[in-house]
Design a protein around this motif. Structure first.
Motif: not given
Length: 263
Positions: A192-193, A197-198, A260
């Protein structure tokens, strides 16, 4: 996408992740397969049949073979030629490429999906994600999952083996060997960082019943055990003695599945 069975690169390019080369045969024969729920979850997001799949750090092909069974077109990448030679013997139609995840020799948009099974903690996550942004098509997927042995002191044989591990001060659980790696508990947050998009982040739990000898062979393929070098056999002998009362063990496995979507 055609490729030679094994494409050679320099030793400098493949020095990381070579620890398992010396146990390629055992790794192939005794490492556990992964539960169907891994592939079912991927299939719901990206149908595997006819998908172009990059299997990162594929090793001897434990996950590769399952992806093939689902109808995927797989390219297997690993830094260890002995591991890929073993893969190629069992799956001769798979393109097997000796390369690092941080330096992928493929053109842009070559894949619909990239997978990494029990190996993401070995790679430089930042460099690898940068490579995947290039070689996976926009909107494609990255799927990461792990298999680790569970241990519970209320289970006799696990307690007996665990006591040996404690004496030797061994710590497993897919811990990254360097600060550049990311383990299963941190993988979703890290992706995510990095702007991915998980869409799946879930625990895995499964088991298998195997002989004591098969279990000992598997323990011998753990990186923390291989790191012992000449002392490795001494450890395995101590575990064998501790497990002497059990001819068969119910090996409990745990892991994490993270999927993701790339931008």
């Amino acid at each position: 996408m055609a490729a030679p069975a094994v494409v050679g690169v320099s030793t400098a390019e493949t020095s990381r992740g070579r620890l398992f080369d010396v146990v390629a045969e055992d790794y192939d024969e005794v490492r556990p397969s992964y539960p169907d729920e891994v592939y079912d979850a991927i299939d719901r997001l990206q149908p595997l049949r006819n998908s172009r799949v990059l299997d990162l750090a594929a090793g001897t092909g434990v996950a590769t073979r399952a992806l093939l069974e689902r109808g995927a077109s797989v390219v297997a990448v690993d830094p260890g030629a002995p591991m890929l030679h073993r893969l190629a013997r069992r799956s001769p139609d798979v393109a097997a490429v000796v390369a690092r995840a941080e330096q992928l020799p493929f053109v842009a948009g070559s894949f619909d999906l990239a997978c990494c099974a029990t190996a993401w903690h070995w790679v430089d996550a930042a460099a690898t994600v940068d490579q995947l942004r290039r070689v996976v098509r926009p909107g494609g997927l990255l799927a990461l999952w792990w298999a680790n042995q569970a241990r519970d002191d209320t289970i006799d044989w696990e307690r007996a083996e665990g006591a040996v591990h404690e004496r030797w001060r061994l710590r497993g659980g897919s811990r990254p060997p360097t600060s550049a790696g990311v383990g299963p508990s941190d993988a979703a947050a890290d992706l995510r960082r990095r702007g991915l998009d998980v869409v799946v982040d879930t625990g895995l739990s499964w088991s298998r019943t195997i002989s004591r000898e098969t279990h000992l062979r598997m323990v011998g393929t753990y990186s923390v055990v291989l790191d012992l070098g000449e002392r490795r056999q001494q450890l395995l002998d101590e575990i064998a003695a501790a497990l002497a009362p059990w001819d068969v063990v119910d090996e409990r496995l745990w892991g994490r599945l993270v999927i993701a979507r790339l931008p």
